[in-house]
Design a protein around this motif. Structure first.
Motif, PDB file in Angstrom:
ATOM      1  N   UNK A  64      28.839  27.953  51.022  1.00  0.00           N
ATOM      2  CA  UNK A  64      27.695  27.560  50.220  1.00  0.00           C
ATOM      3  C   UNK A  64      27.866  27.921  48.763  1.00  0.00           C
ATOM      4  N   UNK A  65      26.742  27.917  48.015  1.00  0.00           N
ATOM      5  CA  UNK A  65      26.757  28.173  46.583  1.00  0.00           C
ATOM      6  C   UNK A  65      27.231  29.593  46.271  1.00  0.00           C
ATOM      7  N   UNK A  66      27.984  29.704  45.183  1.00  0.00           N
ATOM      8  CA  UNK A  66      28.408  31.021  44.706  1.00  0.00           C
ATOM      9  C   UNK A  66      27.676  31.388  43.418  1.00  0.00           C
ATOM     10  N   UNK A  67      26.732  30.554  42.999  1.00  0.00           N
ATOM     11  CA  UNK A  67      26.001  30.809  41.763  1.00  0.00           C
ATOM     12  C   UNK A  67      25.246  32.134  41.857  1.00  0.00           C
ATOM     13  N   UNK A  68      25.303  32.871  40.770  1.00  0.00           N
ATOM     14  CA  UNK A  68      24.599  34.146  40.717  1.00  0.00           C
ATOM     15  C   UNK A  68      25.426  35.191  39.991  1.00  0.00           C
ATOM     16  N   UNK A  69      24.919  36.409  40.013  1.00  0.00           N
ATOM     17  CA  UNK A  69      25.600  37.517  39.349  1.00  0.00           C
ATOM     18  C   UNK A  69      26.245  38.407  40.404  1.00  0.00           C
ATOM     19  N   UNK A  70      27.531  38.613  40.260  1.00  0.00           N
ATOM     20  CA  UNK A  70      28.308  39.423  41.180  1.00  0.00           C
ATOM     21  C   UNK A  70      28.699  40.739  40.503  1.00  0.00           C
ATOM     22  N   UNK A  71      28.790  41.798  41.297  1.00  0.00           N
ATOM     23  CA  UNK A  71      29.136  43.112  40.749  1.00  0.00           C
ATOM     24  C   UNK A  71      30.438  43.633  41.357  1.00  0.00           C
ATOM     25  N   UNK A  72      31.222  44.333  40.538  1.00  0.00           N
ATOM     26  CA  UNK A  72      32.436  44.988  41.032  1.00  0.00           C
ATOM     27  C   UNK A  72      32.027  46.056  42.036  1.00  0.00           C
ATOM     28  N   UNK A  73      32.603  45.969  43.234  1.00  0.00           N
ATOM     29  CA  UNK A  73      32.203  46.876  44.300  1.00  0.00           C
ATOM     30  C   UNK A  73      33.305  47.808  44.752  1.00  0.00           C
ATOM     31  N   UNK A  74      33.036  48.487  45.863  1.00  0.00           N
ATOM     32  CA  UNK A  74      33.990  49.443  46.430  1.00  0.00           C
ATOM     33  C   UNK A  74      35.309  48.763  46.761  1.00  0.00           C
ATOM     34  N   UNK A  75      36.391  49.519  46.609  1.00  0.00           N
ATOM     35  CA  UNK A  75      37.721  48.993  46.892  1.00  0.00           C
ATOM     36  C   UNK A  75      38.395  48.377  45.685  1.00  0.00           C
ATOM     37  N   UNK A 221      63.163  56.867  28.586  1.00  0.00           N
ATOM     38  CA  UNK A 221      62.835  55.773  27.669  1.00  0.00           C
ATOM     39  C   UNK A 221      62.085  54.692  28.434  1.00  0.00           C
ATOM     40  N   UNK A 222      61.143  54.066  27.755  1.00  0.00           N
ATOM     41  CA  UNK A 222      60.379  52.981  28.359  1.00  0.00           C
ATOM     42  C   UNK A 222      60.532  51.733  27.509  1.00  0.00           C
ATOM     43  N   UNK A 223      60.174  50.599  28.104  1.00  0.00           N
ATOM     44  CA  UNK A 223      60.109  49.375  27.317  1.00  0.00           C
ATOM     45  C   UNK A 223      58.944  49.482  26.341  1.00  0.00           C
ATOM     46  N   UNK A 224      58.878  48.548  25.385  1.00  0.00           N
ATOM     47  CA  UNK A 224      57.803  48.600  24.390  1.00  0.00           C
ATOM     48  C   UNK A 224      56.540  47.900  24.879  1.00  0.00           C
ATOM     49  N   UNK A 225      56.499  47.614  26.173  1.00  0.00           N
ATOM     50  CA  UNK A 225      55.348  46.915  26.737  1.00  0.00           C
ATOM     51  C   UNK A 225      55.179  47.305  28.202  1.00  0.00           C
ATOM     52  N   UNK A 226      54.020  47.004  28.726  1.00  0.00           N
ATOM     53  CA  UNK A 226      53.735  47.245  30.131  1.00  0.00           C
ATOM     54  C   UNK A 226      52.761  46.198  30.625  1.00  0.00           C
ATOM     55  N   UNK A 227      52.150  46.464  31.760  1.00  0.00           N
ATOM     56  CA  UNK A 227      51.215  45.527  32.353  1.00  0.00           C
ATOM     57  C   UNK A 227      49.963  46.262  32.804  1.00  0.00           C
ATOM     58  N   UNK A 228      48.817  45.695  32.478  1.00  0.00           N
ATOM     59  CA  UNK A 228      47.564  46.177  33.047  1.00  0.00           C
ATOM     60  C   UNK A 228      47.278  45.332  34.278  1.00  0.00           C
ATOM     61  N   UNK A 229      47.010  45.983  35.397  1.00  0.00           N
ATOM     62  CA  UNK A 229      46.805  45.290  36.667  1.00  0.00           C
ATOM     63  C   UNK A 229      45.402  45.582  37.192  1.00  0.00           C
ATOM     64  N   UNK A 230      44.780  44.587  37.793  1.00  0.00           N
ATOM     65  CA  UNK A 230      43.451  44.798  38.364  1.00  0.00           C
ATOM     66  C   UNK A 230      43.351  44.127  39.725  1.00  0.00           C
ATOM     67  N   UNK A 231      42.589  44.743  40.594  1.00  0.00           N
ATOM     68  CA  UNK A 231      42.176  44.149  41.863  1.00  0.00           C
ATOM     69  C   UNK A 231      40.676  44.402  41.963  1.00  0.00           C
ATOM     70  N   UNK A 232      39.906  43.350  41.729  1.00  0.00           N
ATOM     71  CA  UNK A 232      38.451  43.484  41.651  1.00  0.00           C
ATOM     72  C   UNK A 232      37.812  42.820  42.855  1.00  0.00           C
ATOM     73  N   UNK A 233      36.907  43.538  43.495  1.00  0.00           N
ATOM     74  CA  UNK A 233      36.189  43.032  44.659  1.00  0.00           C
ATOM     75  C   UNK A 233      34.710  42.888  44.277  1.00  0.00           C
ATOM     76  N   UNK A 234      34.310  41.648  44.042  1.00  0.00           N
ATOM     77  CA  UNK A 234      32.936  41.373  43.616  1.00  0.00           C
ATOM     78  C   UNK A 234      32.049  41.148  44.839  1.00  0.00           C
ATOM     79  N   UNK A 235      30.924  41.862  44.875  1.00  0.00           N
ATOM     80  CA  UNK A 235      29.986  41.762  45.988  1.00  0.00           C
ATOM     81  C   UNK A 235      28.556  41.757  45.440  1.00  0.00           C
ATOM     82  N   UNK A 236      27.601  41.667  46.355  1.00  0.00           N
ATOM     83  CA  UNK A 236      26.201  41.822  45.986  1.00  0.00           C
ATOM     84  C   UNK A 236      25.696  40.750  45.041  1.00  0.00           C
TER      85      UNK A 236
END
Length: 241
Positions: A64-75, A221-236
């Protein structure tokens, strides 16, 4: 009897060279042993959860519809990934935290607003000394306690995704890190399972763009760059007003 002193003097340079080589072998060999045997492997890149076996066939995910406001949840998690060279041995450093918050608004098959925030002091790797450098010299978390991403362009979702269907999108927004804001594009994958939407994404980060000191140290020594990684679980989900 012939004086043996000159012969002994000639031995000293050879002894010193041998000692240096031995130390180098111990350092490199010990580092290789540490990386390959003792050190924990960096966590794998974030991926979407595998759908529950037979979930779609059983109709356990809503279409069904996914319209609405979702929040970042546990996990939910966020973190970094940087390639290192430790005394000549290549390795990967990665840190993680679950202290992530945020919201996402969907209306008329588009993500119209989205933001997430990461508490930087809570990021942990497998090495305390690295974490101390991260919180202090590198990220200065007392001065810049959070990093935030804010969507600046809507994301067209197309048709409403069916349950357990994976979609790929690009999210353009502003990443604020170490007190500096930059426009970035995040490649992400998304999957919906009933009242859960999971999103995994990566944002390339060049340290100098955010006035972040290069993490390199003597012997590391490290490279001059890296990566920001996210795993977001939106609920509610909350209905739009």
């Amino acid at each position: 009897m012939a004086d043996s002193t000159p012969h002994k003097k000639r031995r000293w340079p050879l002894f010193l060279v041998g000692a240096v080589v031995a130390v180098a072998v111990l350092v490199v060999g010990g580092t290789a042993f540490y990386i390959n045997v003792i050190k924990e492997d960096a966590p794998e890149e974030f991926t979407l959860d595998d759908p529950a076996p037979g979930s779609s066939a059983a109709g356990s995910t809503a279409d069904g519809s996914v319209d609405g406001r979702w929040r970042v949840g546990d996990g939910s998690e966020a973190g970094y990934r940087v390639n290192e060279v430790l005394f000549g041995q290549k390795t990967t450093a990665a840190g993680r935290t679950s202290e992530v918050s945020g919201t996402m608004t969907i209306a008329d098959s588009a993500v119209t607003e989205a933001t997430f925030e990461v508490q930087m002091a809570s990021v942990r790797s497998d090495e305390d000394r690295r974490d101390n450098q991260f919180r202090g010299r590198i990220m200065a978390v007392d001065t810049y306690p959070t990093s935030q991403f804010t969507l600046t362009r809507p994301i067209d979702l197309g048709t409403v995704p069916a349950g357990d269907e994976t979609r790929t999108y690009q999210a353009t927004g502003t990443l604020t890190m170490h007190g500096t804001a930059r426009e970035v594009t995040m490649d992400l994958q998304a999957r919906r399972a009933g009242d859960l939407i999971q999103i995994v994404g990566q944002i390339p980060v060049t340290f100098s763009d955010y006035n972040i000191p290069n993490p390199s140290l003597p012997g590391i020594s490290t490279e001059d760059h890296g990566t920001m990684e996210v795993s977001l679980r939106f609920t509610g989900v909350e209905a739009n007003e």
